[in-house]
Design an enzyme around this catalytic site. Structure first.
Site, PDB file in Angstrom:
ATOM      1  N   HIS A 112     -57.464  10.525  15.249  1.00 40.53           N
ATOM      2  CA  HIS A 112     -58.888  10.160  15.190  1.00 40.53           C
ATOM      3  C   HIS A 112     -59.520  10.145  16.585  1.00 40.53           C
ATOM      4  CE1 HIS A 112     -58.214   8.763  11.066  1.00 40.53           C
ATOM      5  NE2 HIS A 112     -59.496   8.470  10.958  1.00 40.53           N
ATOM      6  N   GLU A 169     -64.364   6.637  11.544  1.00 47.30           N
ATOM      7  CA  GLU A 169     -64.631   6.758  10.101  1.00 47.30           C
ATOM      8  C   GLU A 169     -66.087   6.389   9.785  1.00 47.30           C
ATOM      9  OE1 GLU A 169     -62.635   7.883   7.490  1.00 47.30           O
ATOM     10  OE2 GLU A 169     -61.124   8.452   8.971  1.00 47.30           O
ATOM     11  N   ASP A 177     -53.943  13.596   6.783  1.00 50.03           N
ATOM     12  CA  ASP A 177     -54.157  12.428   7.646  1.00 50.03           C
ATOM     13  C   ASP A 177     -54.691  11.310   6.747  1.00 50.03           C
ATOM     14  OD1 ASP A 177     -54.461  10.858  10.020  1.00 50.03           O
ATOM     15  OD2 ASP A 177     -56.591  11.297  10.017  1.00 50.03           O
ATOM     16  N   SER A 178     -54.843  10.129   7.327  1.00 49.58           N
ATOM     17  CA  SER A 178     -55.413   9.021   6.564  1.00 49.58           C
ATOM     18  C   SER A 178     -56.906   9.222   6.314  1.00 49.58           C
ATOM     19  CB  SER A 178     -55.222   7.722   7.335  1.00 49.58           C
ATOM     20  OG  SER A 178     -55.887   7.806   8.580  1.00 49.58           O
ATOM     21  N   CYS A 219     -53.410   9.109  18.420  1.00 49.40           N
ATOM     22  CA  CYS A 219     -53.945   8.998  17.065  1.00 49.40           C
ATOM     23  C   CYS A 219     -54.940  10.142  16.932  1.00 49.40           C
ATOM     24  CB  CYS A 219     -54.647   7.653  16.886  1.00 49.40           C
ATOM     25  SG  CYS A 219     -55.616   7.573  15.356  1.00 49.40           S
ATOM     26  N   CYS A 275     -51.264  13.067  11.789  1.00 51.07           N
ATOM     27  CA  CYS A 275     -51.439  11.622  11.798  1.00 51.07           C
ATOM     28  C   CYS A 275     -50.348  11.042  12.690  1.00 51.07           C
ATOM     29  CB  CYS A 275     -51.306  11.098  10.371  1.00 51.07           C
ATOM     30  SG  CYS A 275     -51.313   9.302  10.282  1.00 51.07           S
TER      31      CYS A 275
HETATM   32  N1  DGL Z   1     -55.267   9.377  12.390  1.00 59.23           N
HETATM   33  C1  DGL Z   1     -54.122   8.580  12.158  1.00 59.23           C
HETATM   34  C2  DGL Z   1     -53.186   8.545  13.316  1.00 59.23           C
HETATM   35  O1  DGL Z   1     -53.134   9.547  13.987  1.00 59.23           O
HETATM   36  C3  DGL Z   1     -54.270   7.301  11.420  1.00 59.23           C
HETATM   37  C4  DGL Z   1     -55.247   6.304  11.877  1.00 59.23           C
HETATM   38  C5  DGL Z   1     -55.284   5.184  10.870  1.00 59.23           C
HETATM   39  O2  DGL Z   1     -55.476   5.481   9.696  1.00 59.23           O
HETATM   40  O3  DGL Z   1     -55.086   4.026  11.258  1.00 59.23           O
HETATM   41  O4  DGL Z   1     -52.494   7.601  13.567  1.00 59.23           O
END
Ligand code: DGL
Length: 276
Positions: free
Chosen positions: A186, A150, A10-11, A184, A73
């Protein structure tokens, strides 16, 4: 039978939602996690950049000899899926498993999707839901959620995060949705806040969790699970400071991870050569 680890990327921290579920579903598997914390967020990037990052992240995991890759992600899964389709090991994005779970969960056929701006712009969840049936889909980009996660502002009582959630979710509340895709990875870290803003009346579908369950199904069907009897280990790699990642990861996973987080220099990521 295959004792190699499962690779997840993931990011940043979002993919931990898939890791937590993988450890629940497949406790004997080893996991290698890569969080591209040096380049987070992904959700504001162009398709061209995302294709490049997704290729580098996947290549890094392949070098760790993984048997399967999960792009935990939503952004990569929506915008750079072709990278996953070219990998020499089975690979899974979050869109299809999550859309399926939402289609199963809804009673009134009104489904909301919250995700990064890039994911919402791509229309990937709407397309996946359309293939599954005649649903009314309402979307909302929530880019600030990524930064809040984050930064570790995930406490259910965090007043700033609550205010941001109220502002983002108000338009969806007005649409009488009964199911909301957290598109997402996150966002499930903010589930308690999202749930309370929606008055506890909407089923939240967690992209990380659904994708981990789909991974377990694939490995079982392919007879590629490990025969290890003790619990598997999880090794974390990040492209920036390990301490920031470890601190929020520990809050979310509820256990110590600090000793298992290493930094990958950006040059190692960007200078990897060879086809996928
Ligand atoms: N967690 C990621 C997603 O599901 C990326 C969020 C990001 O880095 O903007 O899209």
């Amino acid at each position: 039978m295959d004792t190699r680890p499962i690779g997840v990327f993931d990011s940043g921290l979002g993919g931990l939602t898939a890791v937590r579920e993988l450890q629940r579903e497949l406790p004997h598997e080893h996991i290698v996690y890569f969080g591209d914390t040096g380049r987070v967020p992904y959700g504001t990037r162009s398709a061209e950049t995302l294709l490049e990052y997704a290729g580098q992240d996947s290549r890094f995991l392949l070098r760790q000899d993984v048997k399967m890759i999960i792009a935990a992600c939503g952004t990569v899964s929506s915008v750079a899926k072709e990278v996953l389709d070219e990998l020499p090991v089975p690979a899974l994005g979050v869109v299809e498993p999550t859309a399926k779970a939402a289609a199963k969960a809804t009673k009134n056929g009104r489904i909301g999707v919250i995700a990064t701006a890039a994911t919402i712009r791509s229309g990937a969840f709407e397309r996946a839901l359309k293939e599954l049936g005649d649903y009314e889909v309402f979307t909302q980009a929530c880019p600030l959620f990524v930064s809040l996660v984050e930064a570790g502002w995930i406490d259910p009582d965090d007043t700033v995060t609550k205010q941001v959630a109220e502002r983002y979710l108000q338009p969806l509340k007005e649409q009488n949705i009964d199911t909301l895709i957290l598109g997402c990875t996150h966002f499930p870290l903010l589930s308690p806040i999202i749930d309370s803003v929606l008055g506890g009346k909407v089923t939240l579908v967690d992209a990380g969790r659904e994708t981990a369950c789909a991974c377990a199904e694939i490995l079982t069907a392919q007879d590629a699970l490990t025969d290890r009897v003790e619990n598997g280990a999880c090794r974390f790699y990040v492209s920036d400071r390990p301490d920031g990642f470890a601190c929020v990861a520990e809050m979310f996973l509820g256990r110590q991870v600090e000793d298992t987080v290493s930094r990958v220099p950006m040059a190692v990521l960007t200078e990897q050569e060879g086809a996928l």
